[in-house]
Design an enzyme around this catalytic site. Structure first.
Site, mmCIF file in Angstrom:
data_model
loop_
_atom_site.group_PDB
_atom_site.id
_atom_site.type_symbol
_atom_site.label_atom_id
_atom_site.label_comp_id
_atom_site.label_asym_id
_atom_site.label_seq_id
_atom_site.Cartn_x
_atom_site.Cartn_y
_atom_site.Cartn_z
ATOM 1 N N GLY A 85 0.821 -1.223 0.000
ATOM 2 C CA GLY A 85 0.000 0.000 0.000
ATOM 3 C C GLY A 85 0.844 1.257 0.000
ATOM 4 N N GLY A 87 2.664 3.640 1.438
ATOM 5 C CA GLY A 87 3.289 3.883 2.741
ATOM 6 C C GLY A 87 3.901 5.258 2.842
ATOM 7 N N LYS A 108 4.348 11.944 -3.392
ATOM 8 C CA LYS A 108 5.190 10.833 -2.930
ATOM 9 C C LYS A 108 6.227 11.398 -1.952
ATOM 10 C CE LYS A 108 7.907 6.985 -4.817
ATOM 11 N NZ LYS A 108 8.388 6.358 -6.064
ATOM 12 N N GLY A 121 7.644 7.264 5.905
ATOM 13 C CA GLY A 121 6.737 7.916 4.955
ATOM 14 C C GLY A 121 7.352 9.072 4.191
ATOM 15 N N ASP A 248 3.961 -5.113 -7.403
ATOM 16 C CA ASP A 248 3.379 -3.831 -6.971
ATOM 17 C C ASP A 248 3.962 -2.670 -7.761
ATOM 18 O OD1 ASP A 248 5.600 -4.887 -5.300
ATOM 19 O OD2 ASP A 248 5.648 -2.840 -4.537
HETATM 20 P P1 AMP Z 1 8.879 0.576 -3.340
HETATM 21 O O1 AMP Z 1 9.978 -0.430 -3.183
HETATM 22 O O2 AMP Z 1 9.332 2.001 -3.291
HETATM 23 O O3 AMP Z 1 7.989 0.296 -4.476
HETATM 24 O O4 AMP Z 1 8.012 0.431 -2.002
HETATM 25 C C1 AMP Z 1 7.497 -0.787 -1.549
HETATM 26 C C2 AMP Z 1 6.592 -0.534 -0.375
HETATM 27 O O5 AMP Z 1 7.314 0.118 0.681
HETATM 28 C C3 AMP Z 1 5.419 0.387 -0.659
HETATM 29 O O6 AMP Z 1 4.339 -0.051 0.104
HETATM 30 C C4 AMP Z 1 5.919 1.726 -0.184
HETATM 31 O O7 AMP Z 1 4.864 2.611 0.135
HETATM 32 C C5 AMP Z 1 6.696 1.337 1.037
HETATM 33 N N1 AMP Z 1 7.725 2.336 1.386
HETATM 34 C C6 AMP Z 1 8.871 2.576 0.733
HETATM 35 N N2 AMP Z 1 9.565 3.570 1.325
HETATM 36 C C7 AMP Z 1 8.832 3.968 2.400
HETATM 37 C C8 AMP Z 1 9.004 4.960 3.406
HETATM 38 N N3 AMP Z 1 10.081 5.754 3.465
HETATM 39 N N4 AMP Z 1 8.023 5.080 4.326
HETATM 40 C C9 AMP Z 1 6.948 4.301 4.297
HETATM 41 N N5 AMP Z 1 6.717 3.352 3.377
HETATM 42 C C10 AMP Z 1 7.656 3.183 2.430
HETATM 43 MG MG MG Z 2 6.546 0.712 -5.454
#
Ligand code: AMP
Ligand code: MG
EC number: 2.7.7.-
Length: 481
Positions: A85, A87, A108, A121, A248
């Site tokens: 989701g 995040g 983002k 986040g 995802d």
């Molecule tokens: P990504 O690898 O960037 O596609 O992220 C995979 C998952 O990790 C997604 O659910 C993102 O929202 C979450 N995510 C990545 N970085 C962060 C962060 N700094 N804070 C919160 N959630 C994160």
């Molecule tokens: Mg992603």
């Protein structure tokens, strides 16, 4: 500032998201506004320059916005995570662009949400500008992609392994943020009613003609397979490595999404990996077509009960589509390769003509981009490939085979589809380092070059050159976290 939002995801898909607000930021400053994209969206760029810091940091919600965090799941490096989701992102609303297309606006790096799983986040300046830059590079190449509308600095330090880094937020524009993993989220909970509602929504939004098909869900699966096969073929043709093709990170629309540890390959080697976390090379350049099919198999599993009430027949139907993915990909790739080589029409031997060049390029670790670009000169000059190819002599035989297949005006055609400028790793790093020091000049210059990558211009010679020897061998990219 009027955005004229029409938030269909919020309206039609209750239960697929959580209403949420951006975290407050201390001192938002607009770093860059994408005026070209603002124009496409019918927005007033001058006013956005003035008001963008508040809007694109989430500090001031534009009228009609409905900020929400979307739920999704996903296979990450082959393992299933039932709850990912948004995040660190918020969909703030949908706008209709000048050509009538619905586009998502997403922040983002806007703070924690219920999907943050212990992370903060936030996003930092380097990854935000990197996503901005690579997205523009892809757009310039004509490859379907999400794009950055704005980058803001938040004025807040963000703690990462490297220490405190400047915080930033990217405003991302996408055809939608529905991913393979969005379907998986509900399928994993055996909530087939929601899988069906999401499929209906995705069909209406992305493939409206399919609503009338005899089997709309199967036609939808096929359309997504086609869009993603086309996308990955385009990546391969420009030497792009996404780096984190988790389910995802694969959009149903067929746009490239989630620029994290991505990079462009220089010297051709199918095993090329830059991502620091891709230890097994799962997402290596040459594996991308296989991962495409693997991810589409996961989408098929999530949609399975929609294909047929009988499980056996549903699986047969899904497999019939899945069985075409390799051929779809190969057809798109070969069509693109014929264009890159400037060939006339299509002939039986074209695949081996392409493969023989690739084999020679791999032996010589020849620069992917410059080899194809210099073919335009090689139409008439025997020596044209020498500067990019150590073993140019071994190519004489290949050149004569190739020349017999050339289309009229081959050199012009070759230059029209083979870029002279790509987002080379050392130039991206240079631009980001300067931005950290407060100078966005190199970032702007690089984006300027990449916005029209097929037209060679005086004064940009340095941006066409490969990295200094050895640079890419030790180069590593990181996820934005
Ligand atoms: P990504 O690898 O960037 O596609 O992220 C995979 C998952 O990790 C997604 O659910 C993102 O929202 C979450 N995510 C990545 N970085 C962060 C962060 N700094 N804070 C919160 N959630 C994160
Ligand atoms: Mg992603």
């Amino acid at each position: 500032m009027t955005f004229r939002f029409d938030n269909s995801y919020a309206r039609e898909l209750e239960g697929f998201y959580v209403d949420w607000q951006a975290a407050p930021v201390p001192a938002p400053r607009l770093l860059r506004l994408n005026r070209d994209l603002a124009g496409d969206l019918g927005l007033d760029a001058d006013r956005l320059e003035a008001e963008g810091a508040a809007i694109f940091s989430g500090k001031r919600l534009p009228e009609g916005a409905h900020p929400l965090a979307q739920a999704y799941a996903g296979h990450q490096f082959g393992g299933f995570s039932p709850q990912l989701g948004d995040g660190r992102a918020l969909l703030i609303g949908e706008v209709t662009d000048r050509s009538g297309r619905r586009r998502d606006l997403q922040l983002k790096g806007s703070g924690r949400t219920p999907f943050s799983r212990g992370a903060d986040g936030k996003a930092t300046l380097g990854p935000v500008l990197r996503e901005y830059l690579v997205g523009e590079a892809m757009h310039g190449l004509g490859i379907p992609t999400t794009r950055a509308l704005a980058a803001v600095a938040t004025g807040e330090p963000v703690l990462r392994q490297a220490g405190e880094l400047p915080g930033a937020i990217l405003t991302r524009v996408a055809a939608s943020h529905i991913r393979v993993g969005t379907f998986q989220f509900f399928a994993a909970r055996s909530d087939m009613e929601r899988v069906r509602r999401l499929a209906d929504y995705a069909i209406a939004r992305h493939y409206p003609a399919l609503a009338e098909a005899p089997e709309p869900y199967l036609a939808f699966y096929e359309a997504v397979a086609d869009a993603q096969a086309d996308l990955v073929a385009r990546w391969m043709l420009v030497g792009f490595i996404h780096g984190v093709m988790n389910t995802d990170n694969m959009a149903i629309s067929g746009e490239t999404i989630d620029y994290g540890p991505c990079a462009f390959m220089e010297g051709f080697e199918p095993g090329t990996v830059f991502s620091s976390i891709d230890l097994q090379g799962r997402y290596a350049y040459g594996n991308q077509p296989f991962i495409l099919a693997w991810n589409l198999a996961r989408l098929g599993e999530a949609l399975l009960p929609l294909f047929d009430a009988d499980a056996g027949r549903a699986a047969e139907k899904a497999n019939a589509v899945l069985g075409t993915v390799g051929a779809r990909y190969q057809a798109r790739w070969l069509e693109g390769m014929r264009a890159k080589l400037g060939l006339a029409g299509a002939e039986e031997g074209d695949l081996s003509l392409a493969e023989d060049l690739l084999a020679a390029m791999q032996r010589a670790r020849a620069d992917w981009t410059l080899t194809f670009r210099r073919l335009a000169d090689a139409v008439t000059e025997d020596e044209a490939l020498r500067p990019v190819f150590q073993e140019a002599d071994t190519l004489q035989n290949w050149l004569s085979r190739w020349r017999r297949r050339l289309a009229p005006e081959a050199a012009r055609r070759i230059r029209a589809v083979n870029p002279i400028y790509i987002a080379r790793n050392h130039r991206v790093e240079e631009a980001l380092a300067a931005a950290h020091a407060g100078d966005l000049g190199p970032f702007d210059r690089l984006i300027g070059a990449l916005s029209d990558p097929f037209t060679e211009r005086a004064g940009l010679e340095d941006l066409a050159q490969p990295a200094p020897a050895g640079f890419n061998e030790g180069y590593r990219t990181f996820c934005g976290t």
